[in-house]
Design a protein around this motif. Structure first.
Motif, PDB file in Angstrom:
ATOM      1  N   THR A 146      -5.902 -24.340 -48.421  1.00 11.95           N
ATOM      2  CA  THR A 146      -5.104 -25.468 -47.924  1.00 11.95           C
ATOM      3  C   THR A 146      -5.997 -26.530 -47.311  1.00 11.95           C
ATOM      4  O   THR A 146      -5.833 -27.732 -47.564  1.00 11.95           O
TER       5      THR A 146
ATOM      6  N   ARG B  52      -6.027 -20.653 -38.879  1.00 18.60           N
ATOM      7  CA  ARG B  52      -7.241 -19.957 -39.307  1.00 18.60           C
ATOM      8  C   ARG B  52      -8.064 -19.503 -38.111  1.00 18.60           C
ATOM      9  O   ARG B  52      -8.580 -18.385 -38.069  1.00 18.60           O
TER      10      ARG B  52
ATOM     11  N   ARG C 163      -4.187 -14.112 -45.994  1.00 14.95           N
ATOM     12  CA  ARG C 163      -3.681 -15.338 -45.357  1.00 14.95           C
ATOM     13  C   ARG C 163      -4.823 -16.308 -45.090  1.00 14.95           C
ATOM     14  O   ARG C 163      -4.680 -17.529 -45.261  1.00 14.95           O
ATOM     15  N   LEU C 164      -5.949 -15.780 -44.680  1.00 15.62           N
ATOM     16  CA  LEU C 164      -7.105 -16.605 -44.364  1.00 15.62           C
ATOM     17  C   LEU C 164      -7.603 -17.356 -45.598  1.00 15.62           C
ATOM     18  O   LEU C 164      -7.929 -18.547 -45.521  1.00 15.62           O
TER      19      LEU C 164
ATOM     20  N   ILE D 296      -4.129  -7.981 -44.863  1.00 17.27           N
ATOM     21  CA  ILE D 296      -3.071  -9.002 -44.876  1.00 17.27           C
ATOM     22  C   ILE D 296      -3.591 -10.312 -44.275  1.00 17.27           C
ATOM     23  O   ILE D 296      -3.393 -11.396 -44.823  1.00 17.27           O
ATOM     24  N   ALA D 297      -4.276 -10.193 -43.133  1.00 16.28           N
ATOM     25  CA  ALA D 297      -4.833 -11.381 -42.486  1.00 16.28           C
ATOM     26  C   ALA D 297      -5.900 -12.032 -43.362  1.00 16.28           C
ATOM     27  O   ALA D 297      -6.012 -13.263 -43.414  1.00 16.28           O
TER      28      ALA D 297
ATOM     29  N   LEU E 131      -6.582 -16.467 -36.544  1.00 16.95           N
ATOM     30  CA  LEU E 131      -6.766 -15.264 -37.362  1.00 16.95           C
ATOM     31  C   LEU E 131      -8.206 -14.796 -37.374  1.00 16.95           C
ATOM     32  O   LEU E 131      -8.486 -13.599 -37.373  1.00 16.95           O
TER      33      LEU E 131
ATOM     34  N   GLY F 179      -5.806 -18.200 -48.152  1.00 22.75           N
ATOM     35  CA  GLY F 179      -4.812 -19.234 -48.430  1.00 22.75           C
ATOM     36  C   GLY F 179      -4.984 -20.445 -47.530  1.00 22.75           C
ATOM     37  O   GLY F 179      -4.866 -21.594 -47.979  1.00 22.75           O
ATOM     38  N   LEU F 180      -5.280 -20.196 -46.256  1.00 20.22           N
ATOM     39  CA  LEU F 180      -5.486 -21.291 -45.309  1.00 20.22           C
ATOM     40  C   LEU F 180      -6.744 -22.080 -45.653  1.00 20.22           C
ATOM     41  O   LEU F 180      -6.763 -23.317 -45.545  1.00 20.22           O
TER      42      LEU F 180
END
Length: 294
Positions: A55, A253, A48-49, A44-45, A256, A51-52
């Motif tokens: 960004t 980031r 997210r990482l 999951i992390a 995480l 995606g960051l």
């Protein structure tokens, strides 16, 4: 339930292997300085990482795009300022030309200056940057305006758009029509020059017409300068927003991904203690024999 030696050995070996896996993970984390080295560490992390990271990458590109557009706007501002100054000079000369007491030599001097200013205005409108004509819309390979009568506007009215945010685009150019409105000023200047070269009694309306057209041009140029300034300021605000987005994404980031060495040291010590205890237990139990109990 009776536990056989083979079952006991399997349990102990599994425990030793789990401890070794945990220790190897901590060793790897301390070596790389990262909590996440594999997708399996925390799926999951890890998502997210990614995606960051996107960004950050996107917003850094938006910042570069914004700076490029601002650079273009600065170039347009320089040229429009030049046109505005030339328009003021044209206005002064036309007003002087309306003076009925001017002698032939003075009128000739005004004519020469007006012709020079007209040429400079046309040259400015046909400015190019690295082979691309600035005021030609998207038709960048053609001059914005022809330099001889009837001074045809060759550009289109389209804009080159640049992405500066999620689903956000801004124009990065001005067209010749944005700046001067119409080509009437040059035709009217030609008529005014012709009148000054061969004046009629009391002068024809040519000078008045050129004055009116030039004043309209001057007003249009001032509006263009205001628009350029507004666009530049709006881009500054967009850039600040993009910088904030990068800072936020980098902060999350870091939380995480980057390893807390103090916490990792604690986990390492705990793992080493657990491994040592397991090894001692296994060695002690495995070494027990019925003969020891007789």
């Amino acid at each position: 339930m009776r536990v056989t030696d083979s079952q006991f050995n399997a349990v102990m070996q599994r425990s030793l292997m789990d401890n070794n896996i945990r220790l190897n993970k901590v060793f790897e984390q301390m070596s790389t300085g990262l909590k996440l080295n594999h997708l399996s560490d925390d799926p999951i992390a890890a998502v997210r990482l990614e995606g960051l990271k996107k960004t950050v990458s996107d917003n850094q590109q938006y910042q570069r795009n914004i700076e490029n557009v601002q650079s273009q706007l600065t170039r347009y501002e320089t040229n429009v300022n030049t046109l505005e100054e030339l328009s003021q000079q044209v206005n002064e000369l036309l007003l002087q030309g309306k003076n009925g007491t001017l002698d032939a030599q003075s009128r000739a001097g005004i004519v020469l200056e007006l012709k020079s200013l007209k040429t400079e205005m046309l040259t400015t409108l046909n400015q190019a940057n690295e082979g691309s004509y600035l005021f030609s819309g998207t038709n960048i390979t053609n001059q914005a305006i022809s330099t001889t009568p009837p001074y045809t506007l060759n550009s289109n009215l389209d804009y080159r758009e640049t992405k500066v945010g999620n689903d956000q685009y801004v124009p990065s150019n001005l067209t010749v029509t944005d700046v001067i409105g119409t080509n009437a000023i040059f035709t009217d200047l030609d008529n005014a020059i012709a009148e000054l070269e061969v004046p009629t009694a009391g002068f024809s309306p040519a000078l008045d017409s050129a004055l009116d057209t030039n004043q309209a041009l001057h007003q249009n140029l001032l509006v263009s300068l205001t628009d350029i300034g507004s666009q530049y300021n709006a881009l500054d605000r967009l850039k600040e927003t993009s910088i904030d987005m990068v800072f936020f994404a980098e902060t999350v980031r870091s939380e995480l991904e980057e390893l807390d060495y103090a916490q990792a040291s604690v986990e390492l010590n705990q793992g080493m203690i657990a491994l040592e205890a397991t090894q001692k237990t296994f060695a002690r139990v495995a070494g027990i024999s019925l003969f020891d109990l007789i």
